[in-house]
Each structure stands twice: as structure tokens, then as C-alpha cells.
Design an enzyme around this catalytic site. Structure first.
Site, PDB file in Angstrom:
ATOM      1  CB  CYS A  82     -10.574 -46.468   2.733  1.00 16.67           C
ATOM      2  SG  CYS A  82      -9.529 -46.365   4.952  1.00 16.67           S
ATOM      3  CG  HIS A  99      -8.351 -44.759  -0.485  1.00 14.92           C
ATOM      4  ND1 HIS A  99      -9.014 -44.057   0.872  1.00 14.92           N
ATOM      5  CD2 HIS A  99      -7.683 -45.542   0.788  1.00 14.92           C
ATOM      6  CE1 HIS A  99      -8.208 -43.876   1.628  1.00 14.92           C
ATOM      7  NE2 HIS A  99      -7.633 -45.214   1.865  1.00 14.92           N
ATOM      8  CG  ASN A 128      -7.705 -41.913   4.093  1.00 14.11           C
ATOM      9  OD1 ASN A 128      -8.443 -42.105   4.347  1.00 14.11           O
ATOM     10  ND2 ASN A 128      -6.771 -43.167   4.677  1.00 14.11           N
TER      11      ASN A 128
HETATM   12  O1  UT7 Z   1      -6.744 -45.788   4.769  1.00 15.79           O
HETATM   13  C1  UT7 Z   1      -6.901 -46.857   5.422  1.00 15.79           C
HETATM   14  C2  UT7 Z   1      -5.466 -47.002   4.352  1.00 15.79           C
HETATM   15  N1  UT7 Z   1      -3.818 -46.125   5.167  1.00 15.79           N
HETATM   16  C3  UT7 Z   1      -3.005 -46.365   4.329  1.00 15.79           C
HETATM   17  O2  UT7 Z   1      -2.812 -47.030   3.462  1.00 15.79           O
HETATM   18  C4  UT7 Z   1      -1.719 -45.364   5.195  1.00 15.79           C
HETATM   19  C5  UT7 Z   1      -0.643 -46.523   4.673  1.00 15.79           C
HETATM   20  N2  UT7 Z   1       0.739 -45.306   5.051  1.00 15.79           N
HETATM   21  C6  UT7 Z   1       1.304 -44.369   5.412  1.00 15.79           C
HETATM   22  O3  UT7 Z   1       1.218 -43.417   4.886  1.00 15.79           O
HETATM   23  C7  UT7 Z   1       2.717 -44.588   6.182  1.00 15.79           C
HETATM   24  O4  UT7 Z   1       3.104 -45.513   6.604  1.00 15.79           O
HETATM   25  C8  UT7 Z   1       2.232 -43.539   7.278  1.00 15.79           C
HETATM   26  C9  UT7 Z   1       1.888 -42.347   6.476  1.00 15.79           C
HETATM   27  C10 UT7 Z   1       1.024 -43.800   8.453  1.00 15.79           C
HETATM   28  C11 UT7 Z   1       3.258 -43.309   7.968  1.00 15.79           C
HETATM   29  O5  UT7 Z   1       4.728 -42.744   7.261  1.00 15.79           O
HETATM   30  P1  UT7 Z   1       6.261 -43.643   7.207  1.00 15.79           P
HETATM   31  O6  UT7 Z   1       7.048 -43.237   5.995  1.00 15.79           O
HETATM   32  O7  UT7 Z   1       5.409 -44.889   6.874  1.00 15.79           O
HETATM   33  O8  UT7 Z   1       6.732 -43.453   9.053  1.00 15.79           O
HETATM   34  P2  UT7 Z   1       6.640 -44.391   9.507  1.00 15.79           P
HETATM   35  O9  UT7 Z   1       5.450 -44.768  10.567  1.00 15.79           O
HETATM   36  O10 UT7 Z   1       7.903 -46.268   9.452  1.00 15.79           O
HETATM   37  O11 UT7 Z   1       7.521 -43.579  10.579  1.00 15.79           O
HETATM   38  C12 UT7 Z   1       8.834 -42.819  10.330  1.00 15.79           C
HETATM   39  C13 UT7 Z   1       9.575 -41.999  11.588  1.00 15.79           C
HETATM   40  C14 UT7 Z   1       9.296 -42.359  13.136  1.00 15.79           C
HETATM   41  O12 UT7 Z   1       9.948 -41.414  14.100  1.00 15.79           O
HETATM   42  P3  UT7 Z   1      11.269 -42.645  14.061  1.00 15.79           P
HETATM   43  O13 UT7 Z   1      10.967 -44.230  14.676  1.00 15.79           O
HETATM   44  O14 UT7 Z   1      12.431 -42.685  12.686  1.00 15.79           O
HETATM   45  O15 UT7 Z   1      11.904 -42.082  15.443  1.00 15.79           O
HETATM   46  C15 UT7 Z   1       8.026 -41.872  13.090  1.00 15.79           C
HETATM   47  O16 UT7 Z   1       7.479 -41.615  14.729  1.00 15.79           O
HETATM   48  O17 UT7 Z   1       8.046 -40.827  12.044  1.00 15.79           O
HETATM   49  C16 UT7 Z   1       7.787 -40.475  12.952  1.00 15.79           C
HETATM   50  N3  UT7 Z   1       6.027 -39.990  12.443  1.00 15.79           N
HETATM   51  C17 UT7 Z   1       6.477 -38.439  12.489  1.00 15.79           C
HETATM   52  N4  UT7 Z   1       6.830 -37.586  12.228  1.00 15.79           N
HETATM   53  C18 UT7 Z   1       6.474 -36.314  11.934  1.00 15.79           C
HETATM   54  C19 UT7 Z   1       5.599 -40.820  12.358  1.00 15.79           C
HETATM   55  N5  UT7 Z   1       4.215 -39.600  12.612  1.00 15.79           N
HETATM   56  C20 UT7 Z   1       5.253 -38.475  11.996  1.00 15.79           C
HETATM   57  C21 UT7 Z   1       4.420 -37.131  11.973  1.00 15.79           C
HETATM   58  N6  UT7 Z   1       4.993 -35.879  12.176  1.00 15.79           N
HETATM   59  N7  UT7 Z   1       3.356 -36.960  11.916  1.00 15.79           N
END
Ligand code: UT7
Length: 317
Positions: free
Chosen positions: A110, A244, A274
Site C-alpha cells: 500500500c 492511505h 482501500n
Molecule cells: O492497506 C493495508 C493496511 N491495512 C490496514 O491498515 C488495516 C488496519 N486494520 C483495520 O482497519 C482493522 O483492524 C480491521 C477493519 C481490519 C478490523 O477491525 P477491528 O476493529 O480491529 O476488528 P477485529 O479484527 O478486532 O474484530 C472484532 C470482531 C471480531 O469478532 P469477535 O472475535 O469479537 O467475536 C471479528 O470476528 O469483529 C469481527 N469481524 C467482523 N464482524 C462483522 C471481523 N470482520 C468483520 C466483518 N463484519 N466484516
């Protein structure tokens, strides 16, 4: 010798995929994606290849710059989702737009556009190149696991480009790499070798979201402070920051830590998602074409991602 931006261009595919569309494919919701990421819809290629998107963005940048493809002395492209391993994305775009200069790709995920821009700036500083085309083009939809809700809701397809020339606008830049494939990686799969015995993950974007999130905020803030120091200005003096577009919460946190109001950040994540290396040049093209920029404005472009990597530069418009 530094560089100046002569013109920008971008392209996103016609097809729009909404959060509700994705809710029918994986267990997710418009509410979760909007609140946790900030994306409402993204453009996904149905018939455009990465090179075709890049060529349209390039053509638009050439038109804006008022030059023709045969005047280009260099093309540096960035991508993680090229159509071919060979020829390079840049070579395919060179052919499509009718240029005849050297063309090659850089891969820094990215952050790729930042690395490509700095590479072009170094070539121009060396002398002998009058116009260079720098671009990022991605068909990430090709390499996503569409059953993985933690990645497929985030990304989109598109391309962005800029024509640069010798000038005095590139005031400072910084690139960072810390080789680490455990946080964010795109393995290319097992391949065809009948001899290779190691287990290899299948082709897909693998991302540890929270680790990447923390890295992203730290890098945006650190990189911007560093380039401001290099240029002898304070972050409050920046007029626009083009980050980004990975997550609206990353941008929001970085804005607060830098003490720069959100209004100075260019944000299009809601409609574009993204697009990896295409993200910064698409957003930059949006800013340039908005008519908001005034001569002398200070603009930061910054990105972060796989590698892990990050990059930022300070431009005077
Ligand atoms: O371009 C390259 C660089 N990339 C980035 O900068 C991405 C950086 N990271 C992020 O933007 C975030 O970490 C994400 C958007 C990828 C994830 O968000 P988060 O708030 O960190 O969520 P998480 O991974 O901690 O997941 C929280 C919960 C989980 O459920 P449990 O374990 O708490 O029950 C996930 O399974 O959200 C769940 N989850 C979803 N729920 C509904 C993960 N993806 C989804 C989804 N819809 N699409």
C-alpha cells in the site's frame, strides 16, 4: 534538483459493490463495516484489468499535464495485483498508452506509490529525464478471499497516476521498511513445481487487522513529524494531508495525535475503500481536481502497509 507535479489522473471500475451486497456473501453488516472501517461501497472490476485501469489513469494524468505519452522518459508503477508476473504492469501500461521509455514496477504494497514517486524523483535528480509517469494500479478483487469477512469488506479496485517533471515542489520525503510477513502478506500460492515440498498458504490477502492498525497510526504520525522536521515546518502548517484510505479510525486517530484537524485530511474511503498502492494517487487526483488547491499550499502524501512499509512526502503546490 527536485520535482513538481504537472498533472494527475485516476480511474475506478464502473461496478459498485455496497456493504449490503457483501452482507449477502459473508456474515457482516453495513453497520459493522461503516463503523469499524468507514467504507460504504467500493468499485470492483468486472472487465477492467489492472493495466487497463492504470492506462486510463495515466492518460488522464498526461492530458492534465498537457503532454503526450511519447514525451515520457520514465514510467514507475506500483502494484501488488498486477495481471502478469511479466511483463510488468508499467510495461503493459507503456504499451497501452503508446510510450517508449523505460518502465518498471516497484512493490511496496500500500506504500507503493510513495516508493515509486521517490524513485522517479531520484531518477529526475540524476538528470536526463524531462517527464516521468508515476502510478499505482490494483485489481485487488482478484487476490482477495471472498469468504474472509475480515479482508473482503475493506478493499476495492482502481488506479491513480501523476506526471512529474524537474521542479522545486518535493520538499521532503521518508521511506520505511521493516521486513515482516506475519502481520500482512499476500502469499502467491504453491505454484507448479512438482519438486517443492514446503507448505505454502494459498493466494489471498492475509492481515492481522489490529497489528496493522497500530503500525499504521504510529507510522503516519512519525513519518509526518519527520518530514516536517526535514522541511523546517510544523504539522499545523500543512494545508492538506492525503493519507492511505485504509480505515477512517486510523485517519481520525492520526489527526488527533498530530493535532491537525480532520478537515485537512482528504478522505474518500466511504466510496472507494482501500485500493492499496492506488489509494494515495486516487485521493490526490480528487484533491487536485476539486479546485481547492492554491499556489504555495503544503500537501502531505502518506501511506503504510505490507512489508511492513510506510512512506510520506511533503509537496509545495
Ligand atoms: O492497506 C493495508 C493496511 N491495512 C490496514 O491498515 C488495516 C488496519 N486494520 C483495520 O482497519 C482493522 O483492524 C480491521 C477493519 C481490519 C478490523 O477491525 P477491528 O476493529 O480491529 O476488528 P477485529 O479484527 O478486532 O474484530 C472484532 C470482531 C471480531 O469478532 P469477535 O472475535 O469479537 O467475536 C471479528 O470476528 O469483529 C469481527 N469481524 C467482523 N464482524 C462483522 C471481523 N470482520 C468483520 C466483518 N463484519 N466484516
Amino acid at each position: 534538483m527536485s520535482i513538481q507535479i504537472l498533472g494527475t489522473g485516476s480511474y475506478v471500475p464502473e461496478k459498485i459493490v455496497t456493504n449490503d451486497d457483501l452482507s449477502k456473501m459473508v456474515e457482516t453488516s453495513d453497520e459493522w463495516i461503516t463503523q469499524r472501517v468507514g467504507v460504504r461501497e467500493r468499485h470492483v472490476s468486472v472487465h477492467e484489468s489492472a493495466a487497463e485501469m492504470g492506462a486510463i489513469a495515466a492518460q488522464r494524468a498526461l492530458e492534465a499535464a498537457g503532454i503526450t505519452a511519447d514525451q515520457l522518459g520514465l514510467i514507475v508503477g506500483a502494484t501488488v495485483s498486477a495481471d502478469y508476473g511479466c511483463p510488468s504492469l508499467s510495461a503493459a501500461i507503456q504499451n497501452a498508452i503508446g510510450a517508449s521509455c523505460p518502465a518498471f514496477d516497484v512493490n511496496s504494497a500500500c506504500s507503493g506509490f510513495m516508493f515509486a514517486l521517490d524513485t522517479a524523483a531520484a531518477f529526475i535528480a540524476r538528470g536526463g529525464i524531462r517527464y516521468a509517469l508515476v502510478l499505482g494500479a490494483e485489481r485487488l478483487s482478484r487476490i482477495l478471499d471472498w469468504t474472509d469477512r475480515s479482508t473482503c469488506v475493506i478493499f476495492g479496485d482502481g488506479a491513480g497516476a501523476a506526471v512529474v517533471a524537474p521542479g522545486e515542489s518535493y520538499l521532503a520525503s521518508h521511506l520505511f521498511t521493516s521486513g515482516n510477513d506475519s502481520v500482512l502478506s499476500i502469499p502467491l500460492g504453491k505454484g507448479n513445481s512438482p519438486f517443492y515440498e514446503k507448505d505454502v498458504e494459498p493466494l489471498a490477502v492475509h492481515m492481522s487487522g489490529q497489528e496493522t492498525f497500530k503500525f499504521a497510526v504510529k507510522q503516519i504520525v512519525g513519518d509526518i513529524k519527520l518530514i516536517c522536521e526535514q522541511a523546517g515546518i510544523s504539522p499545523e502548517q500543512i494545508d492538506y494531508i492525503v493519507p492511505h484510505q485504509a480505515n477512517i479510525r486510523i485517519i481520525d486517530l492520526a489527526a488527533r495525535r498530530l493535532g491537525v484537524p480532520m478537515e485537512k485530511f482528504i478522505v474518500n474511503i466511504e466510496k472507494i475503500g482501500n485500493t492499496s498502492s492506488a489509494s494515495v494517487p486516487i485521493s490526490f487526483d480528487g484533491l487536485v481536481r476539486s479546485g481547492k488547491l492554491k499556489k504555495g499550499d503544503l500537501i502531505v502524501l502518506c501511506a503504510f502497509g505490507g512489508g511492513l512499509s510506510s512512506g510520506a512526502c511533503l509537496l509545495r503546490w
